[in-house]
Design a protein around this motif. Structure first.
Motif, PDB file in Angstrom:
ATOM      1  N   ALA A 285       0.838  -1.199   0.000  1.00 50.11           N
ATOM      2  CA  ALA A 285       0.000   0.000   0.000  1.00 50.11           C
ATOM      3  C   ALA A 285       0.874   1.250   0.000  1.00 50.11           C
ATOM      4  CB  ALA A 285      -0.917  -0.004   1.213  1.00 50.11           C
ATOM      5  N   CYS A 286       0.654   2.139  -0.967  1.00 48.88           N
ATOM      6  CA  CYS A 286       1.366   3.412  -1.000  1.00 48.88           C
ATOM      7  C   CYS A 286       0.707   4.357  -0.007  1.00 48.88           C
ATOM      8  CB  CYS A 286       1.351   4.003  -2.410  1.00 48.88           C
ATOM      9  SG  CYS A 286       2.389   3.106  -3.570  1.00 48.88           S
ATOM     10  N   ILE A 287       1.398   4.628   1.060  1.00 46.73           N
ATOM     11  CA  ILE A 287       0.813   5.413   2.129  1.00 46.73           C
ATOM     12  C   ILE A 287       0.630   6.866   1.727  1.00 46.73           C
ATOM     13  CG2 ILE A 287       1.242   6.274   4.478  1.00 46.73           C
ATOM     14  CD1 ILE A 287       2.418   3.625   5.161  1.00 46.73           C
ATOM     15  N   VAL A 288       1.544   7.395   0.941  1.00 51.18           N
ATOM     16  CA  VAL A 288       1.447   8.805   0.597  1.00 51.18           C
ATOM     17  C   VAL A 288       1.963   9.040  -0.818  1.00 51.18           C
ATOM     18  CG1 VAL A 288       3.703   9.320   1.623  1.00 51.18           C
ATOM     19  CG2 VAL A 288       2.050  11.150   1.340  1.00 51.18           C
ATOM     20  N   ASP A 289       1.250   9.876  -1.554  1.00 52.07           N
ATOM     21  CA  ASP A 289       1.683  10.349  -2.867  1.00 52.07           C
ATOM     22  C   ASP A 289       2.005  11.829  -2.749  1.00 52.07           C
ATOM     23  OD1 ASP A 289       1.001   7.846  -3.640  1.00 52.07           O
ATOM     24  OD2 ASP A 289      -0.505   8.435  -5.116  1.00 52.07           O
ATOM     25  N   THR A 290       3.093  12.246  -3.354  1.00 51.29           N
ATOM     26  CA  THR A 290       3.484  13.651  -3.326  1.00 51.29           C
ATOM     27  C   THR A 290       3.631  14.170  -4.752  1.00 51.29           C
ATOM     28  OG1 THR A 290       4.678  13.376  -1.233  1.00 51.29           O
ATOM     29  CG2 THR A 290       5.224  15.313  -2.565  1.00 51.29           C
ATOM     30  N   PRO A 291       2.736  15.030  -5.200  1.00 48.70           N
ATOM     31  CA  PRO A 291       2.915  15.647  -6.523  1.00 48.70           C
ATOM     32  C   PRO A 291       4.069  16.650  -6.463  1.00 48.70           C
ATOM     33  CG  PRO A 291       0.640  15.858  -5.720  1.00 48.70           C
ATOM     34  CD  PRO A 291       1.487  15.450  -4.558  1.00 48.70           C
ATOM     35  N   VAL A 292       4.927  16.634  -7.462  1.00 46.95           N
ATOM     36  CA  VAL A 292       6.034  17.591  -7.541  1.00 46.95           C
ATOM     37  C   VAL A 292       6.044  18.211  -8.926  1.00 46.95           C
ATOM     38  CG1 VAL A 292       7.454  16.467  -5.807  1.00 46.95           C
ATOM     39  CG2 VAL A 292       7.670  15.784  -8.191  1.00 46.95           C
TER      40      VAL A 292
ATOM     41  N   ASN B 196      19.967  13.642 -10.421  1.00 47.96           N
ATOM     42  CA  ASN B 196      19.727  12.698  -9.337  1.00 47.96           C
ATOM     43  C   ASN B 196      19.492  13.426  -8.022  1.00 47.96           C
ATOM     44  OD1 ASN B 196      20.048  10.639 -11.146  1.00 47.96           O
ATOM     45  ND2 ASN B 196      22.164  10.188 -10.578  1.00 47.96           N
ATOM     46  N   ASN B 197      20.162  14.561  -7.849  1.00 46.78           N
ATOM     47  CA  ASN B 197      19.966  15.332  -6.624  1.00 46.78           C
ATOM     48  C   ASN B 197      18.524  15.803  -6.517  1.00 46.78           C
ATOM     49  OD1 ASN B 197      20.237  18.188  -5.044  1.00 46.78           O
ATOM     50  ND2 ASN B 197      21.780  16.732  -4.345  1.00 46.78           N
ATOM     51  N   ALA B 198      17.929  16.188  -7.655  1.00 41.46           N
ATOM     52  CA  ALA B 198      16.527  16.601  -7.653  1.00 41.46           C
ATOM     53  C   ALA B 198      15.621  15.436  -7.276  1.00 41.46           C
ATOM     54  CB  ALA B 198      16.138  17.157  -9.023  1.00 41.46           C
ATOM     55  N   VAL B 199      15.905  14.250  -7.814  1.00 39.37           N
ATOM     56  CA  VAL B 199      15.102  13.068  -7.496  1.00 39.37           C
ATOM     57  C   VAL B 199      15.148  12.775  -6.000  1.00 39.37           C
ATOM     58  CG1 VAL B 199      14.904  10.569  -7.818  1.00 39.37           C
ATOM     59  CG2 VAL B 199      15.378  12.036  -9.785  1.00 39.37           C
ATOM     60  N   LEU B 200      16.335  12.860  -5.399  1.00 36.40           N
ATOM     61  CA  LEU B 200      16.462  12.567  -3.974  1.00 36.40           C
ATOM     62  C   LEU B 200      15.764  13.623  -3.123  1.00 36.40           C
ATOM     63  CD1 LEU B 200      20.138  11.261  -3.776  1.00 36.40           C
ATOM     64  CD2 LEU B 200      18.011   9.997  -4.136  1.00 36.40           C
ATOM     65  N   ARG B 201      15.730  14.856  -3.612  1.00 35.10           N
ATOM     66  CA  ARG B 201      14.979  15.899  -2.902  1.00 35.10           C
ATOM     67  C   ARG B 201      13.481  15.627  -2.981  1.00 35.10           C
ATOM     68  NH1 ARG B 201      15.190  20.303  -5.322  1.00 35.10           N
ATOM     69  NH2 ARG B 201      16.765  20.038  -6.940  1.00 35.10           N
ATOM     70  N   TYR B 202      13.022  15.123  -4.122  1.00 37.92           N
ATOM     71  CA  TYR B 202      11.602  14.747  -4.235  1.00 37.92           C
ATOM     72  C   TYR B 202      11.274  13.643  -3.218  1.00 37.92           C
ATOM     73  CZ  TYR B 202      11.723  17.087  -8.840  1.00 37.92           C
ATOM     74  OH  TYR B 202      11.857  17.981  -9.870  1.00 37.92           O
ATOM     75  N   PHE B 203      12.178  12.671  -3.092  1.00 37.62           N
ATOM     76  CA  PHE B 203      11.955  11.587  -2.137  1.00 37.62           C
ATOM     77  C   PHE B 203      11.903  12.124  -0.703  1.00 37.62           C
ATOM     78  CE2 PHE B 203      13.883   8.075  -5.038  1.00 37.62           C
ATOM     79  CZ  PHE B 203      12.698   8.009  -5.741  1.00 37.62           C
TER      80      PHE B 203
ATOM     81  N   THR C 234       8.689  13.583   4.120  1.00 37.80           N
ATOM     82  CA  THR C 234       8.188  14.643   5.003  1.00 37.80           C
ATOM     83  C   THR C 234       6.664  14.679   4.989  1.00 37.80           C
ATOM     84  OG1 THR C 234      10.185  15.968   4.647  1.00 37.80           O
ATOM     85  CG2 THR C 234       8.246  17.116   5.477  1.00 37.80           C
ATOM     86  N   ASP C 235       6.067  14.504   3.809  1.00 41.08           N
ATOM     87  CA  ASP C 235       4.609  14.469   3.718  1.00 41.08           C
ATOM     88  C   ASP C 235       4.039  13.298   4.515  1.00 41.08           C
ATOM     89  OD1 ASP C 235       4.537  16.705   2.165  1.00 41.08           O
ATOM     90  OD2 ASP C 235       4.139  15.685   0.267  1.00 41.08           O
ATOM     91  N   PHE C 236       4.754  12.165   4.508  1.00 43.39           N
ATOM     92  CA  PHE C 236       4.294  11.013   5.283  1.00 43.39           C
ATOM     93  C   PHE C 236       4.258  11.351   6.767  1.00 43.39           C
ATOM     94  CE2 PHE C 236       5.946   7.590   8.003  1.00 43.39           C
ATOM     95  CZ  PHE C 236       4.836   6.759   8.008  1.00 43.39           C
ATOM     96  N   ILE C 237       5.274  12.040   7.246  1.00 44.56           N
ATOM     97  CA  ILE C 237       5.320  12.401   8.668  1.00 44.56           C
ATOM     98  C   ILE C 237       4.234  13.400   9.029  1.00 44.56           C
ATOM     99  CG2 ILE C 237       6.757  13.559  10.411  1.00 44.56           C
ATOM    100  CD1 ILE C 237       9.188  12.257   9.141  1.00 44.56           C
ATOM    101  N   GLY C 238       3.805  14.182   8.049  1.00 43.69           N
ATOM    102  CA  GLY C 238       2.771  15.182   8.313  1.00 43.69           C
ATOM    103  C   GLY C 238       3.172  16.586   7.921  1.00 43.69           C
ATOM    104  N   GLY C 239       4.152  16.672   7.030  1.00 46.90           N
ATOM    105  CA  GLY C 239       4.594  17.984   6.571  1.00 46.90           C
ATOM    106  C   GLY C 239       5.370  18.724   7.644  1.00 46.90           C
ATOM    107  N   ALA C 240       5.412  20.039   7.514  1.00 49.31           N
ATOM    108  CA  ALA C 240       6.174  20.859   8.460  1.00 49.31           C
ATOM    109  C   ALA C 240       5.653  20.714   9.883  1.00 49.31           C
ATOM    110  CB  ALA C 240       6.139  22.321   8.018  1.00 49.31           C
TER     111      ALA C 240
END
Length: 390
Positions: free
Chosen positions: A255-262, A277-284, A289-295
């Protein structure tokens, strides 16, 4: 208004101006900076370089897209034709030395020293952001192979150096602002289309290990296919060139717990239109962070006296054909698993472009008590989210 930071020079291409004409001058580190803006043009001049940015409203592919041309002049005198200047610059690069200074062979070792960690390399915890170590690794490989040979390959053949895979990534210690860091690279293997490197980041003064990983590197053709290793770099594959897979990407099940549009910005794209690749890792990172609940979720975790830190990084694969256009929407997804009595959170992360999987990585985070710096159980708010879909 106000003083323009030196770092903002690289971000000027994303600025839009609606005023008829604006002029502003600032002094940075004893050097003057002048910015002149018009409705469809921006010129940035310093004693060492002058950069012109203009909008190309007639473009059928990117209406209103910003086109950047770097004059690389030692004075503010501008040539009559920017196209002549640009072609001349490329010609000069292609005519420079096209052979690596030290042709790499199995067992070759290279080092690159970073005089001190800059603030741009750190995160909110005042340590180096986890993805930036891999940016250091990429720079070290470029340094080892030679900037001029790589530039020649780019401008003459459209070949770009790419990280294809990252395995056995281990985070042992965190570098802080100002720390001198040394990047060590050792060539482990050479095949027809790939090289495999052992890379590590250590504190220069003490030699203590910061991060280590095995990196698989190759070159991409302009069409996004994997290219044979360029002969001009001195690689000598043990077998005749034959087609190799860049590393098949396989979606994670669960189950994908969270989707983040970028959204793709100009700073996320390399010279040939590939996502860095640095951009990809920043997206991850954004997805975690979204999974934890954002800021707000991060704040609550910190207030609970817990730090969630990256400990391991493995099974990372990047599609060499991951072309993404400026402004396009991508989606980062995660399958999240709790391990070791809820002290470890494993994020099996994926990045999709138009339903096509273009990158993936397994990133292991551990929960650390900020009071005694020991591993502890993750906050219940995180555990509940995982169990809610398990």
């Amino acid at each position: 208004a106000g003083c323009v930071s030196a770092r903002s020079l690289d971000n000027m291409s994303s600025m839009a101006f609606s005023t008829a004409r604006v002029a502003h001058s600032s002094v940075i580190g004893g050097r003057w900076l002048r910015i002149t803006a018009q409705p469809k043009a921006l010129t940035i001049r310093t004693p060492l370089r002058s950069r012109h940015v203009e909008t190309n409203a007639s473009s059928s592919v990117f209406p209103g897209a910003l086109v950047i041309r770097d004059t690389r002049q030692s004075s503010s005198i501008q040539p009559k034709s920017r196209d002549v200047r640009r072609s001349g610059h490329r010609r000069a690069l292609c005519q420079s030395s096209t052979v690596a200074a030290q042709p790499p062979s199995i067992g070759s070792e290279f080092t690159m020293d970073i005089a001190g960690v800059y603030i741009e390399d750190t995160d909110c915890y005042e340590v180096v952001f986890y993805a930036n170590y891999f940016a250091f690794f990429e720079k070290a490989l470029q340094e080892a192979l030679g900037h001029k040979p790589l530039a020649s390959l780019l401008y003459s053949s459209g070949l770009t150096i790419n990280t294809l895979k990252i395995e056995n990534g281990k985070y042992a210690l965190a570098a802080r602002l100002g720390d001198p860091v040394t990047i060590k690279s050792k060539l482990l293997d050479i095949s027809a289309e790939k090289t495999r490197w052992e890379q590590s980041a250590v504190l220069t003064e003490s030699g203590k290990l910061l991060v280590a990983a095995e990196i698989e590197m190759g070159f991409a053709n302009p069409d996004g296919t994997l290219a044979p290793l360029p002969e001009s770099l001195g690689f000598a594959p043990p077998a005749p060139a034959q087609s190799e897979a860049a590393g098949e990407l396989t979606p994670h099940s669960g189950a994908c717990i969270v989707d983040t549009p970028v959204t793709v910005f100009a700073c996320d794209i390399g010279p040939t239109g590939l996502l860095t690749n640095n951009a990809v890792l920043r997206y991850f990172e954004r997805n975690r962070t979204d999974f934890i609940g954002g800021a707000q979720g991060l704040k609550e975790v910190q207030e609970a006296g817990v730090a969630v830190v990256v400990a391991r990084f493995t099974n990372a694969k990047f599609d060499v054909g991951n072309f993404a256009l400026l402004g396009e929407a991508l989606v980062a997804k995660s399958v999240v698993v709790l391990q070791r009595r809820d002290t470890t959170v494993v994020f099996q992360q994926m990045l999709y472009h138009n339903d096509r999987l273009i990158a993936q990585a397994d990133i292991t985070c551990v929960c650390i008590s900020q009071s005694n710096m020991r591993i502890c159980a993750c906050p219940e708010s995180i555990a509940a989210k995982v169990r809610g879909v398990a």
